[in-house]
Design an enzyme around this catalytic site. Structure first.
Site, PDB file in Angstrom:
ATOM      1  CE  LYS A  91       5.982  -3.455  -1.131  1.00 32.78           C
ATOM      2  NZ  LYS A  91       5.907  -2.745   0.168  1.00 32.78           N
ATOM      3  CB  CYS A 107       2.331  -1.517  -0.419  1.00 32.54           C
ATOM      4  SG  CYS A 107       2.240   0.185   0.220  1.00 32.54           S
ATOM      5  CD  GLU A 155       3.254  -3.757   2.638  1.00 34.28           C
ATOM      6  OE1 GLU A 155       4.381  -4.024   2.192  1.00 34.28           O
ATOM      7  OE2 GLU A 155       2.745  -2.610   2.545  1.00 34.28           O
TER       8      GLU A 155
END
Length: 645
Positions: A122, A177, A53
């Site tokens: 995300k 993540c 990330e």
């Protein structure tokens, strides 16, 4: 010698999760490191590279994410990465902040051969503890939107998938993540929409116990979604103001961790994914229902490559390589067998259990299971009657071992010499006793079964079958002879595993006499002992010289039944697994033999006695395997004929 084979045709792709060197907010340096990594991995025939990330900027930029120079630097860096990716047979996932419609998104850029295939933002932004991502970013939009970025027009959205034209089983989904740590990760939707590979660009800081939990999350998600899962973690170079990052990179496939870069070790995770296996798992699992509403699929092209496998291909897929895991499996199988047998004997009100004991491996295991079943029922071992039935091929060694084994276990032992009965039967049907044909052999096997059944009837007993899974696959049993019993305790256990279970009992029994006889039984050649002994009194008929090595047949059986692989793929896997032991011609010879026997002998499997399922591979018509007894094997044999060793 490593065996190289066409990866695409066999469903394999080499992938990597890596954490290149990084400097916080130094986009030029990070770009150079990413380009260097791309070139290095492409030279190793890696075709999918997942980076952490914010790998272009660093995850720990904090309020610098709101600074225009950093955002411009990230976009410029991606432009250079796109240019450098031209000519590389590689997809690279790069993490960076992206401006769109006046807002910031935490994105993964999907780069392939100079083309920006898409930007995946995300979904779940952590805003607790040490994380405060909502200070800078907003969650990604589901419906894909068109965006101009890094000099290209592309799509941005959380519901993007990336599919390879040349390899239909490769469909890539991306999450970032926290998405994995959320109650309902986006990867669930990706997988149901068709993604077979999930890549996660992560910056997960390291705290006590987190590595184990992270590993469980990755392996568990890959198992639940029947997919491969790549997890690239931020590592050395991130700011240590209040966190440290360990570069804990992971690659899993259907619940199994295939490659792992241990925390703080500065390692990479590289392996091959078997996408054909994932596709097969999904086809057989009727709970896995496709749902692709709202998803957009972006296609790309790869060049086919030749690979040798760096991932392990075990020559004994039924047997764990780790000693502790192997012992645990052996103990569990014995418990499953014993519990199943105990329930059946209890239900039928049997007054005793009857086992035909030969001094060989299978009857030995059946007797060990019967003793355990007695323990479950609270019976004395003497309620088990072990009968040895010597005839033309019985050797002193096996006869002696049978008696010693029974004495050590404390079971009742008896002998019924069937020679006269068999000779009388030969006379009844006009069989020449000097003609050692299939009739000569099968008459003995059927007489033995007749004696066992009638003895059990006379004494209110219950006949326990001894044949194993490998013999059922090859049809190495006499129809209505040793093929038949009242409960087949070994029917789900392959020959290679039978050996290890008997070895496990020898190692743990604490009885020197029992251990000694078990070890000698393990050392005895596998044989039905249906042909006369050799001149020196030893076994003349050795099964593996006739049907082939059981280790090969168990290997073939595992991949035929468990995954439905093609003959070509199984052959190539066997060449990898047995490279140091068998020549390619030998592997192909016994593979052809396996398919011929497997198809021809289905009629024996269609009418098996009941028996406990102990693993994911079973041949019971009431379990996982059903096929017509008169099915034609022409398609499989034709494919085998095309293989060039």
């Amino acid at each position: 010698m490593k065996h190289s084979f066409p990866a695409f045709e066999n469903g394999f792709v080499r992938v990597a999760a890596a954490s290149p060197a990084l400097r916080v907010a130094d986009c030029a340096y990070n770009t150079a490191q990413i380009i260097e990594a791309m070139q290095a991995y492409a030279a190793q025939n890696v075709q999918l590279l997942c980076l952490p990330e914010f790998s272009l900027t660093g995850y720990t930029c904090s309020d610098l994410f709101l600074q225009a120079p950093l955002l411009r630097g990230a976009e410029k860096g991606l432009s250079e990465i796109l240019e450098a990716s031209k000519g590389l047979n590689l997809i690279t996932l790069v993490g960076l902040p992206v401006r769109h419609n006046g807002k910031l998104y935490n994105c993964a850029a999907v780069v392939c051969s100079g083309e920006l295939l898409g930007l995946v933002p995300k979904t779940w932004l952590p805003n607790y503890g040490e994380f405060y991502e909502k200070r800078h970013f907003i969650p990604g939009m589901q419906e894909a939107e068109i965006i101009e970025y890094a000099g290209q027009e592309t799509l941005i959205g959380t519901q993007l998938l990336f599919a390879c034209k040349q390899m239909p089983d490769f469909v890539l989904g991306v999450e970032i993540c926290e998405d994995l740590w959320a109650p309902v990760p986006p990867s669930c939707g990706h997988a149901l929409a068709g993604a077979t590979v999930i890549a996660n660009l992560s910056a997960s800081d390291e705290t006590i116990g987190k590595a184990a939990y992270r590993r469980e999350l990755v392996s568990g998600q890959s198992a639940r979604l029947l997919c491969a899962y790549l997890y690239a973690d931020a590592g050395h170079g991130e700011s240590t103001t209040d966190m440290t990052f360990a570069g804990h990179n992971l690659i899993a496939e259907n619940g199994e961790i295939l490659a792992e870069a241990h925390p703080f070790a500065g390692e990479e995770a590289v392996t091959e994914l078997d996408l054909g296996r994932m596709a097969q798992e999904r086809r057989r699992n009727t709970s896995f229902m496709p749902h692709n509403e709202g998803y957009t699929v972006v296609e790309f092209e790869w060049m086919p490559v030749q690979l040798w496998l760096t991932r392990d291909v075990s020559p004994t897929p039924f047997v764990p390589q780790n000693a502790a895991s192997r012992a645990e499996r052996c103990e569990l199988i014995l418990r499953i067998q014993a519990e199943g047998l105990a329930k059946r004997m209890e239900h039928t009100h049997a007054r005793c259990a009857v086992v035909g004991i030969s001094g060989g491996l299978d009857s030995c295991l059946a007797l060990l299971v019967a003793v355990r079943a007695c323990q479950v029922l609270g019976w004395a071992p003497k309620k088990i009657v072990a009968l040895t039935m010597p005839c033309f091929g019985t050797t002193k060694r096996t006869r002696s071992n049978a008696e010693i084994l029974c004495e050590a276990l404390g079971v009742s032992f008896g002998e019924i010499n069937i020679t006269n009965t068999v000779n009388s039967h030969f006379a009844d049907i006009g069989q020449d006793p000097h003609t050692y044909d299939v009739t000569f052999e099968n008459c003995q096997a059927r007489v033995r079964t007749l004696e066992l059944m009638d003895y059990a009837n006379k004494n209110g007993g219950f006949v326990i079958g001894t044949g194993d899974l490998s013999e059922l696959a090859l049809g190495w049993a006499t129809y209505n002879g040793d093929h038949m019993s009242m409960y087949g305790v070994n029917a789900g256990v392959p020959k290679t595993l039978v050996r290890h279970i008997v070895q496990y009992v020898a190692d743990t029994c604490g009885n020197n006499t029992l251990r000694g006889v078990l070890l000698d039984i393990l050392d005895t050649p596998v044989s039905p002992e249906l042909l006369p002994t050799a001149e020196d009194g030893t076994i003349a008929q050795q099964t593996e010289k006739l049907v082939g090595p059981y280790e090969l047949h168990d290997f073939y059986l595992y991949y035929v039944l468990r995954f439905g692989f093609s003959p070509t793929k199984i052959y190539h896997l066997a060449r990898t697994a047995f490279a140091e032991k068998y020549e390619p011609e030998v592997l192909l010879h016994w593979l052809k033999n396996f398919y011929r026997r497997f198809f021809a002998q289905q009629f024996k499997r269609s009418c098996l006695p009941d028996g406990p399922k102990v693993g994911s591979v079973t041949l019971s018509p009431r379990g996982d395997w059903r096929m017509p007894s008169d099915a034609c094997n022409a398609l499989w044999m034709a494919e085998l004929e095309e293989i060039q060793p």
